[in-house]
Scaffold this motif. Structure first.
Motif, PDB file in Angstrom:
ATOM      1  N   THR A   1     -18.204 -72.729  83.526  1.00  0.00           N
ATOM      2  CA  THR A   1     -19.716 -72.137  83.536  1.00  0.00           C
ATOM      3  C   THR A   1     -19.491 -70.962  82.944  1.00  0.00           C
ATOM      4  OG1 THR A   1     -20.300 -72.614  86.138  1.00  0.00           O
ATOM      5  CG2 THR A   1     -21.819 -70.865  84.780  1.00  0.00           C
ATOM      6  N   SER A   2     -18.732 -70.115  82.928  1.00  0.00           N
ATOM      7  CA  SER A   2     -18.506 -68.466  81.917  1.00  0.00           C
ATOM      8  C   SER A   2     -16.961 -67.740  81.430  1.00  0.00           C
ATOM      9  CB  SER A   2     -19.323 -67.881  82.843  1.00  0.00           C
ATOM     10  OG  SER A   2     -18.693 -67.506  84.054  1.00  0.00           O
ATOM     11  N   GLY A   3     -17.133 -69.126  82.244  1.00  0.00           N
ATOM     12  CA  GLY A   3     -14.960 -68.177  81.673  1.00  0.00           C
ATOM     13  C   GLY A   3     -14.257 -67.746  82.846  1.00  0.00           C
ATOM     14  N   GLY A   4     -15.587 -67.268  83.349  1.00  0.00           N
ATOM     15  CA  GLY A   4     -15.466 -66.803  85.408  1.00  0.00           C
ATOM     16  C   GLY A   4     -14.081 -65.574  84.894  1.00  0.00           C
ATOM     17  N   PRO A   5     -12.745 -66.738  86.528  1.00  0.00           N
ATOM     18  CA  PRO A   5     -12.169 -65.522  86.123  1.00  0.00           C
ATOM     19  C   PRO A   5     -11.530 -64.564  85.047  1.00  0.00           C
ATOM     20  CG  PRO A   5     -12.214 -66.471  87.948  1.00  0.00           C
ATOM     21  CD  PRO A   5     -12.324 -67.005  87.099  1.00  0.00           C
ATOM     22  N   PHE A   6     -11.498 -65.498  83.810  1.00  0.00           N
ATOM     23  CA  PHE A   6     -10.277 -65.371  82.871  1.00  0.00           C
ATOM     24  C   PHE A   6     -12.008 -64.692  81.409  1.00  0.00           C
ATOM     25  CE2 PHE A   6      -8.871 -68.589  85.474  1.00  0.00           C
ATOM     26  CZ  PHE A   6      -7.220 -67.950  85.654  1.00  0.00           C
TER      27      PHE A   6
END
Lengths: 366, 345, 236, 168
Positions: free
Chosen positions: D117-122
């Motif tokens: 979705t957004s790059g998330g944790p990274f």
């Protein structure tokens, strides 16, 4: 004299049996593999760099995401490394709970190994049975930590919450059913002559090569080297448990498969002993909210993950964030023997070899 | 009930003749009608088969399979087929256009032509050919060429590899397939399929020729590219093998043809080894449907249980095991026939 | 013997083929979620003390909030609180850090959206809602952030009314009661009765505030009963 | 439907394409959408934790086959739905983009998990793309890290509604 040309075929990065973003460039002569070149880095998420901008406690969920098949094992390695760095002593009960969940996740990881080997060789049903049994472990993780896969259960100096009451009957019934599950895998997957034909004498890795390349874990033991960190360089409370280290003789794909199956049994034994001996008491040591280890200290701590020796090298600069975190990822090093064991084999053996080396690309590429 | 369809055909013919058509024209019209009916039935049957396969794989894997669309998910395949019809049709720019486009059509045409000689009941074959079995085998081996065309035309390494595999596999397994059927032919003394069925009045040939049935079954699985022998497609190794570059309806035609072949091969097994339409109480055309479906269930069951065999093992299995075994079977059958004839049976 | 393993495999698949499927059919049958399951992070602004522990604990800057100083005090008040769930790792670190249970996980896992910006959740305390909504902010204001407050307000209002009604009734309140009985005479009887009996008075007051229809019935029943006892007393 | 290659490349939906060519289809389009919504064939692609949950969704407990979505195709040519499961790294981005382009339209993209979705944790990493929607149009986002298989099903059913309405 017929002259044949070699051609290159790209297995991956988008390919159903490369376990994520692995790219193997196979140089082929007909169906025979002349050489294979492994390209990694398609899942490089810069975890080590991210670690430098996170505090010691904040990196715990990232550590879980290294080896997502057995998320408790890298977390265990990381938290124990930090505890070594800061000199934290973990309460007994927390240690026992850590052992139980880590061994459960080792079983879960090996179940995925068995399942993914089955599906890579074309036996879809074997995969479904493995996932069906793995669901019970996932349920237990959800009970204890709240997440199915990426649990983030361990904390610096302990664990986040005590085991709920419903956990004990679940784990006991699981351990009791484990031999039945393994018998079923033997019946459906490893008892199958087609699978035996495809695994035996395929991808032979000799003990010398395995040691020379730095292969660890079940892949090393399959080559006949009796080496398990849980026994040979014990960490945590592992010396208290009695278990056997299974080894193979030939180092072929079949041995790598059988070693893992036996490891599942041994993990079951460890869990049984841990459940029997588990004391009551605290689950969390007193850890300062802002942990600042001494300046210039560095540790290397290694644990036996389901893939091999998983090491964390931490360097502290006296602040609340690590100066450098390096992960010695077993999958990365195990993958490097892939060209060696694929040479001279068939294209289908490449798939078998990737499956039996059991790399996790998240951990390998970091 | 027994002669329902043959009677209908007779009535139609006599009606057309009474209208003043020459009998040869009436036969031709009837033939075209029969073909159309076969094509429609085959297509509809594939829809049922795909659904059945998905359901069976579900049950074997302790899950439910499609169950949302229609009763027990029976309309799932219809939705799939409609979707495939409306997908974009991609022909890769580097592909060999004509070969790429004709391959799937040829494949389905060959698959449907197999039905010409199959007796789908007593006196219910489109053409009562006196070399029916020969026709069946020689036509069946043609499908290799379509796969080779598909693999070559796609201009894709995976496709070509899959096509080459399929050629090697089909050539190797064509021989044991033909040899295994020879035993039956020797017993029946005819290549005509309806005569072979009549020859099984006393015993089904599965009792006299169990080894031949086994070799036929294994070779047929390989011919069908199914189950443990799905080399040309080999999803986990060759992404989709010979079909890698095919989209939408063109791919669906391959799929359709594969299932059509499955039905044909199962119907042939029922005809040759299980007494065709013979059976108590029920009409013959119903019996052959039941027998065909039961054999197909075994094919599906095998597919969802076994892992894929390795290419070189596949070849050596054919040349080193199946061909010697089927040859020995022919020898023993011949000796046995001579022996029993000498005994005066 | 070659083929034994194959037959055994076929036997296993056949055995499972006739077994009952293990599927939980999701949209109709809800999955069995464990108590600690972490589905979605929620925020309850009422408990928030604006300490900022959660944002410090969060590894990935999921949480952020805006504050405004309260005049004449060192404390700050919350202007808005943002949970950008698309970056969340569901690691529970913020929940463990929160001293007042402001942040908590709920079991709701059905979070799919068509648009990425809908994943972000912005909580705005109700006092400020109107101001911000007027400013044309398109952010999502969760219903449950507002609804408990409306309920609380209604409850407070009701309590106030109830208190007023009780005092009115204890001082007679014939005019109020006249609405619920047929004649003035009855109202007088009821008023006397209620003045005497505190329990009945409280009940009546509560009924008048909550449910006028029921209050009328009860009032008439009271009058009838009182009449009866009075009549009985006279006979004796 | 057969459209010019140049037209299908720009990623716009079929309806727009047809309108451009002055072809008006209403009832047929409804029937097509009905069938398309009931037969997403996902591409078996993934590179992190989420694919494991995707595999689990095909297994006995969850059984994605109930909706008819279990036909995981290995070749993008036969897939309708690209489930982007896992982070898209800068090295992987051209590959994913190409795989998407190889899929025949109409095609859909489901971003499974926070990484996609957004790059998330990274999100802070130097090698991660900030979300799949920077590469192509994403039809539905399924937040979670990783989402439960049921959450994936919810996403698929929401996508089904969207396709049935025809606004893709």
């Amino acid at each position: 004299m017929i002259e044949t040309e070699t051609y290159t075929i790209n297995i991956g990065p988008q390919h159903p049996s490369t376990h994520g973003g692995l790219h193997v460039e196979a140089i082929m002569d007909g169906e025979e593999v002349k050489d294979a070149i492994v390209h990694v880095g398609y899942v490089h998420r810069s975890v080590e760099k991210i670690a430098e901008s996170r505090t010691y406690a904040q990196f715990v969920p990232y550590a879980s995401r290294l080896d997502y098949l057995a998320s408790h094992l890298p977390t265990l390695g990381y938290v124990q490394a930090v505890e070594k760095l800061a000199g934290i002593i973990v309460p007994e009960r927390a240690e026992y709970i850590r052992v139980i969940v880590s061994e459960l996740s080792r079983i879960a990881s090996h179940m995925i190994f068995v399942g993914s080997l089955a599906i890579d060789l074309g036996a879809t049903t074997g995969m479904v049975y493995c996932f069906r049994d793995r669901e019970r472990i996932m349920d237990m993780f959800e009970m204890s930590s709240g997440q199915r896969m990426i649990a983030s259960y361990m904390r610096l100096g302990g664990i986040s919450a005590d085991l709920p009451e419903s956990f004990y009957p679940a784990v006991e019934s699981f351990i009791n059913d484990l031999p039945g599950m393994i018998a079923e895998y033997h019946g459906l997957i490893s008892g199958n002559e087609i699978l035996q034909e495809r695994c035996k004498d395929v991808g032979i890795l000799s003990a010398q090569d395995a040691v020379a390349y730095g292969v660890t874990g079940p892949n090393l033991r399959a080559s006949g080297v009796d080496y398990d960190l849980r026994r040979d360089d014990p960490y945590g409370i592992y010396p208290r448990f009695e278990f056997r280290v299974p080894t193979g003789q030939n180092g072929d794909s079949w041995d790598r498969f059988m070693v893992r199956i036996e490891e599942m049994e041994q993990s079951g034994r460890i869990i049984k002993q841990a459940l029997r001996d588990m004391p009551s008491g605290e689950i969390q040591a007193k850890v300062p909210r802002i942990l600042k280890p001494e300046k210039g200290r560095e540790v290397y701590h290694r644990v036996e993950s389901s893939k091999g020796e998983l090491g964390f090298h931490l360097v502290s600069d006296g602040s609340d964030k690590p100066y450098r975190v390096h992960v010695r990822a077993p999958s990365f090093i195990n993958l490097m023997v892939l060209p060696l064991i694929c040479r001279g084999g068939k294209l289908q053996d490449v798939i078998t070899n990737i499956a039996t080396l059991d790399p996790v690309l998240g951990e390998s590429d970091r | 009930m027994e002669h329902l369809f043959t009677n209908i055909a007779q009535i139609l013919t006599s009606w057309m003749v009474s209208l003043g058509l020459p009998p040869i024209w009436a036969d031709l019209i009837l033939l075209i009608g029969q073909w159309t009916i076969i094509v429609v039935i085959v297509t509809l049957n594939v829809i049922v088969l795909v659904w059945l396969e998905r359901k069976i794989s579900g049950f074997i894997q302790e899950r439910l399979g499609p169950n949302r669309l229609g009763p027990f998910g029976a309309f799932q395949t219809i939705a799939d087929a409609m979707k495939l019809l409306t997908k974009e049709d991609i022909i890769p720019s580097q592909a060999d256009r004509w070969i790429f486009m004709t391959a799937p059509m040829l494949f389905i045409v060959i698959a449907v032509m197999l039905y010409a000689v199959l007796p789908l009941g007593q006196g219910m074959e489109v053409v009562d050919l006196n070399v029916g079995l020969f026709y069946f085998i020689s036509l069946g081996s043609l499908s290799t060429i379509c796969l080779l065309m598909a693999g070559w035309g796609s201009n894709n390494k995976w496709s070509l590899l899959g096509a080459m595999r399929s050629v090697a596999q089909m050539i190797s397994y064509e021989i044991p397939l033909a040899f295994s059927l020879l035993g039956v032919v020797m017993l029946a003394g005819s290549l005509n399929l309806s005569e072979i069925v009549t020859a099984q009045n006393r015993y089904w040939f599965i009792l006299l020729q169990p080894v031949a049935f086994l070799t036929y079954f294994i070779a047929a699985t390989a011919e069908l590219n199914r189950g443990p022998f799905d080399m040309p497609e080999a999803e986990q190794e060759l992404t989709a093998g010979a079909y890698t570059e095919y989209t939408g309806m063109r791919w669906a035609l391959f799929f359709l043809a594969e299932y059509t072949n499955l039905v044909a091969v199962s119907a042939l097994a029922a005809t040759l080894f299980f007494g065709g339409g013979q059976g108590p109480w029920l009409p013959s055309w119903l019996w052959i449907i039941i027998k065909t479906y039961l054999i197909m269930l075994v094919f599906m069951w095998m597919k969802w249980t076994f892992p894929r065999i390795r290419m070189d093992h596949l070849m050596s299995f054919s040349w080193k095991v199946l061909i010697p075994v089927s040859l020995a079977n022919i020898l023993i059958t011949g000796l046995g026939i001579e022996f029993f004839r000498g005994m005066g049976w | 013997m070659i083929g034994k393993g194959l037959l055994k495999g076929l036997g296993i698949t056949l055995k499972h083929g006739v077994e009952k499927p293990k599927t939980i059919q999701y949209p109709e049958q809800r999955p069995y979620l464990q108590e600690r399951f972490r589905g979605c992070l929620e925020f309850d602004y009422k408990n928030c003390i604006v300490c900022g522990m959660c944002t410090k604990a969060c590894p990935n800057n999921v949480l952020s909030f805006e504050t405004a100083p309260i005049e004449g005090s060192k404390k700050k008040r919350l202007v808005s609180y943002t949970i950008d769930l698309q970056y969340c790792m569901f690691c529970n670190l913020c929940v463990e850090a929160c001293p007042t249970n402001t942040l908590f996980f709920v079991h709701d896992f059905e979070l799919s959206t068509y648009r990425r910006d809908e994943i972000k959740k912005v909580y705005i305390p109700p006092a400020l809602t109107q101001v911000d909504a007027g400013g044309g902010q398109a952010e999502l204001i969760p219903q449950d952030a507002l609804e408990p407050d409306r309920e609380a307000e209604a409850e407070a209002k009701r309590l106030k009314q109830l208190q007023a009604m009780k005092t009115a009734l204890s001082k007679g309140g014939q005019k109020v009661l006249a609405k619920y009985v047929d004649t003035e005479e009855d109202a007088a009887v009821l008023a006397n009765l209620l003045q005497a009996d505190e329990k009945k008075r409280d009940k009546m007051a509560a009924l008048i505030v909550d449910d006028k229809e029921k209050a009328r019935k009860v009032a008439q029943a009271f009058v009838a009963k009182e009449r009866k006892t009075q009549a009985g007393g006279e006979e004796k | 439907m057969v459209l010019n290659e140049a037209d299908t490349r720009d990623g716009s939906s079929d309806v727009e394409q047809l309108e451009k060519h002055n072809i008006i289809v209403t009832t047929l389009e409804k029937i097509w959408n009905w069938s398309r919504a009931r037969s997403f064939w996902p591409l078996s692609y993934g590179c992190n934790c989420c694919p494991i949950e995707m595999m689990a969704s095909g297994a006995a407990r969850f059984d994605i086959a109930r909706y008819g979505y279990e036909v995981f195709r290995a070749s993008p040519r036969q897939a309708d739905l690209l489930i982007v499961a896992g982070p898209i790294t800068l090295k992987m981005a051209p590959v994913v983009k190409r795989v998407y382009e190889q899929m025949p339209s109409p095609k859909w993209v489901l971003a499974m998990g926070n990484c996609a979705t957004s790059g998330g944790p990274f999100r802070d990493g130097y090698s991660i793309l900030p979300g799949a929607d920077t590469l192509f149009k994403v039809d539905i986002f399924v937040p979670g890290c990783p989402p439960r298989p049921e959450a994936l099903f919810h996403g698929l059913l929401e996508l089904k509604k969207k396709v049935e309405r025809g606004d893709y």
